[in-house]
Design a protein around this motif. Structure first.
Motif, short mmCIF file in Angstrom:
data_model
loop_
_atom_site.label_atom_id
_atom_site.label_comp_id
_atom_site.label_asym_id
_atom_site.label_seq_id
_atom_site.Cartn_x
_atom_site.Cartn_y
_atom_site.Cartn_z
N ASP A 206 11.48 0.66 10.11
CA ASP A 206 10.64 0.48 8.94
C ASP A 206 10.37 -1.00 8.72
OD1 ASP A 206 10.41 0.18 5.71
OD2 ASP A 206 9.62 2.10 6.39
N ILE A 207 9.19 -1.32 8.18
CA ILE A 207 8.82 -2.71 7.93
C ILE A 207 9.80 -3.39 6.98
CG2 ILE A 207 7.26 -2.10 6.03
CD1 ILE A 207 5.47 -4.40 6.88
N SER A 208 10.41 -2.62 6.07
CA SER A 208 11.34 -3.19 5.09
C SER A 208 12.60 -3.74 5.74
CB SER A 208 11.72 -2.14 4.04
OG SER A 208 12.36 -1.03 4.65
N GLU A 209 12.90 -3.34 6.99
CA GLU A 209 14.06 -3.86 7.69
C GLU A 209 13.83 -5.30 8.15
OE1 GLU A 209 15.69 -1.44 10.77
OE2 GLU A 209 15.09 0.42 9.80
N VAL A 210 12.56 -5.71 8.23
CA VAL A 210 12.24 -7.04 8.74
C VAL A 210 11.67 -7.94 7.64
CG1 VAL A 210 10.96 -8.34 10.49
CG2 VAL A 210 11.79 -6.02 11.00
N PHE A 211 10.78 -7.39 6.78
CA PHE A 211 10.11 -8.19 5.74
C PHE A 211 10.34 -7.58 4.36
CE2 PHE A 211 7.58 -8.93 9.57
CZ PHE A 211 7.39 -10.29 9.55
N GLU A 212 10.66 -8.45 3.39
CA GLU A 212 10.65 -8.00 2.01
C GLU A 212 9.20 -7.70 1.60
OE1 GLU A 212 12.42 -10.90 -0.49
OE2 GLU A 212 14.49 -10.57 0.26
N PHE A 213 9.03 -6.80 0.63
CA PHE A 213 7.70 -6.39 0.21
C PHE A 213 6.86 -7.58 -0.23
CE2 PHE A 213 4.52 -4.79 -2.74
CZ PHE A 213 4.05 -3.65 -2.09
N ASP A 214 7.41 -8.42 -1.10
CA ASP A 214 6.67 -9.58 -1.61
C ASP A 214 6.42 -10.63 -0.54
OD1 ASP A 214 6.49 -8.48 -4.10
OD2 ASP A 214 8.26 -9.50 -4.91
N ALA A 215 7.26 -10.65 0.50
CA ALA A 215 7.07 -11.60 1.59
C ALA A 215 5.77 -11.30 2.34
CB ALA A 215 8.26 -11.57 2.55
N VAL A 216 5.46 -10.04 2.52
CA VAL A 216 4.22 -9.65 3.19
C VAL A 216 3.01 -10.05 2.33
CG1 VAL A 216 2.86 -7.71 4.06
CG2 VAL A 216 5.33 -7.77 4.45
N THR A 217 3.14 -9.86 1.02
CA THR A 217 2.06 -10.27 0.11
C THR A 217 1.81 -11.78 0.22
OG1 THR A 217 2.65 -8.51 -1.45
CG2 THR A 217 1.30 -10.31 -2.29
N LEU A 218 2.87 -12.55 0.30
CA LEU A 218 2.74 -14.00 0.42
C LEU A 218 2.12 -14.39 1.76
CD1 LEU A 218 3.22 -16.75 -0.85
CD2 LEU A 218 5.54 -16.72 0.12
N ILE A 219 2.50 -13.70 2.82
CA ILE A 219 1.90 -13.96 4.14
C ILE A 219 0.39 -13.75 4.08
CG2 ILE A 219 1.70 -13.03 6.49
CD1 ILE A 219 4.73 -12.56 6.41
N HIS A 220 -0.02 -12.69 3.40
CA HIS A 220 -1.46 -12.42 3.27
C HIS A 220 -2.16 -13.53 2.48
CE1 HIS A 220 -5.20 -10.20 2.70
NE2 HIS A 220 -5.13 -10.53 1.42
N GLU A 221 -1.54 -13.98 1.39
CA GLU A 221 -2.16 -15.01 0.56
C GLU A 221 -2.28 -16.33 1.31
OE1 GLU A 221 0.26 -15.17 -2.90
OE2 GLU A 221 -0.52 -13.31 -3.76
N ILE A 222 -1.24 -16.70 2.04
CA ILE A 222 -1.25 -17.97 2.78
C ILE A 222 -2.27 -17.92 3.92
CG2 ILE A 222 0.11 -19.45 4.31
CD1 ILE A 222 2.56 -18.76 2.59
N SER A 223 -2.33 -16.80 4.61
CA SER A 223 -3.22 -16.68 5.78
C SER A 223 -4.65 -16.36 5.41
CB SER A 223 -2.70 -15.56 6.70
OG SER A 223 -2.82 -14.29 6.05
#
Length: 385
Positions: A206-223
């Motif tokens: 599962d994605i949650s094993e590698v990335f926290e939920f909010d971390a993915v949101t931040l990746i999207h905002e930065i990129s």
């Protein structure tokens, strides 16, 4: 479970292909252009990876007897560009002059046409090429326009390609290409789905094993949803997670990865030599544009030396949401001669102070009309009126 093990697995699966809804629409546009026998299609995206993968998908959908030539490396001159085309379709360009190369390719197209076969030539990262590459493309398209040789040229590149195509000598390319195919950034949902697919490809539960939920949101905002930037940031996060044993990747780690990536994007020392020297007694001030819809100001855009694209497409510098505005309608061009306005072959025209123009050198106070939008130009130091 620590993030180190699954992170390493995800990194191995980072080449996993992904086609978003928007990219699927762009693929359909390429397919229609091919079916309609358009001699040229223009594909513009923020980064090269998505465009290259989209061309891969398009080529895979074509029939096996279609000849495909892909020019993926910069050409040193016109001879080299034509030589790469001739070589890509299976001919030997050794010791041929430019005239011989064009004659050989013309003969190849004639043979293809005689056998009812089609040919596709893809120029990728075209914005990095010199103007003569587009001039070569123009001549190839003229062959198709005159003889119905079954040729289709795909010009792929980043937004700088739009500026290259402004020259009047490329009017034929713009006219025959039809609407430009634009690859927009991923939405937040698509970014999350993309990273999730990467995790699945690496056989992590599962994605949650590698990335926290909010971390993915931040990746999207930065990129900003740009696929290449998402990949770069995710890979940097994974490298840091492996070193630190983070479990899972947090927002703090994403910020650290972004900071490190930014530090690596240093301006080369040689670039400082290219900066213009200040003229004694002169003070350069940026001009600006003030866009209004229905009398209300909707955007102010400073002119700091770059060009400004205006159109219906949301990726434009000044987007105008109107059905009577073309996707890429007009371009504000900064040059040594001053600030110019160029109509990009729009259907409903570009107007300055009520007069329809194709090319116009702007003066302070000029009022540009594009559809329902009015854009006032003010030179540096002038106040808004």
């Amino acid at each position: 479970m620590s993030a180190a093990a699954p992170a390493a697995q995800v990194q191995k699966g980072s080449s996993f292909p992904y086609l978003t809804h928007g990219h699927s629409g762009a693929l359909d546009q390429l397919g229609r252009a091919f079916e309609e026998a358009r001699p040229v299609a223009i594909l513009v995206g923020e980064r090269s990876t998505s465009a290259s993968y989209l061309i891969d998908c398009f080529v895979d959908t074509t029939e096996s007897d279609i000849s495909v030539a892909r020019i993926t490396e910069p050409c040193s001159d016109a001879d080299d560009g034509m030589r790469k085309v001739v070589q890509a379709v299976g001919l030997d360009p050794k010791d041929m002059s430019l005239a011989d190369l064009e004659s050989a390719f013309k003969a190849f197209l004639s043979e293809q046409s005689h056998n009812s076969l089609r040919t596709i030539i893809c120029f990728e990262e075209t914005q990095d090429e010199a103007w003569w590459v587009l001039d070569t493309v123009r001549r190839l398209i003229e062959l198709q326009a005159k003889g119905d040789s079954g040729l289709m040229v795909i010009l792929s590149g980043r937004p700088g390609l739009n500026e290259m195509l402004v020259k009047p000598s490329f009017d034929l390319i713009r006219a025959l290409a039809g609407p430009r195919i634009v690859l927009g950034p991923l939405t937040l949902a698509e970014t999350r789905d993309y990273i999730s697919r990467e995790v699945e490809a690496a056989e992590v539960a599962d994605i949650s094993e590698v990335f926290e939920f909010d971390a993915v949101t931040l990746i999207h905002e930065i990129s900003s949803g740009v696929l290449d930037s998402i990949d770069a940031l995710c890979c940097k996060c994974i490298n840091l997670a492996e070193k630190q044993g983070s479990d899972p990747i947090s927002m703090a780690l994403v910020k650290k990865a972004d900071k490190l990536l930014r530090q690596n994007r240093k301006t080369p020392p040689a670039a400082a030599k290219l900066e213009p020297k200040p003229v004694k007694g002169a003070r350069l001030k940026a001009g600006r544009l003030v866009a209004r819809m229905n009398g209300a100001v909707v955007q102010e855009q400073a002119l700091n030396g770059g060009n400004i694209l205006i159109g219906r497409d949301t990726l434009c510098d000044i987007p105008v949401a109107s059905s009577i505005v073309s996707r890429h309608h007009a371009l504000i061009v900064n040059s040594a001669a001053g600030v110019g306005l160029v109509d990009l072959g729009s259907k409903n025209g570009t107007f300055v102070d009520g007069r329809r123009i194709q090319r116009h050198l702007l003066k302070s106070g000029d009022l540009i009309a594009i559809g329902d939008c009015t854009i006032a130009y003010f030179a540096g130091g002038d106040r808004q009126r």
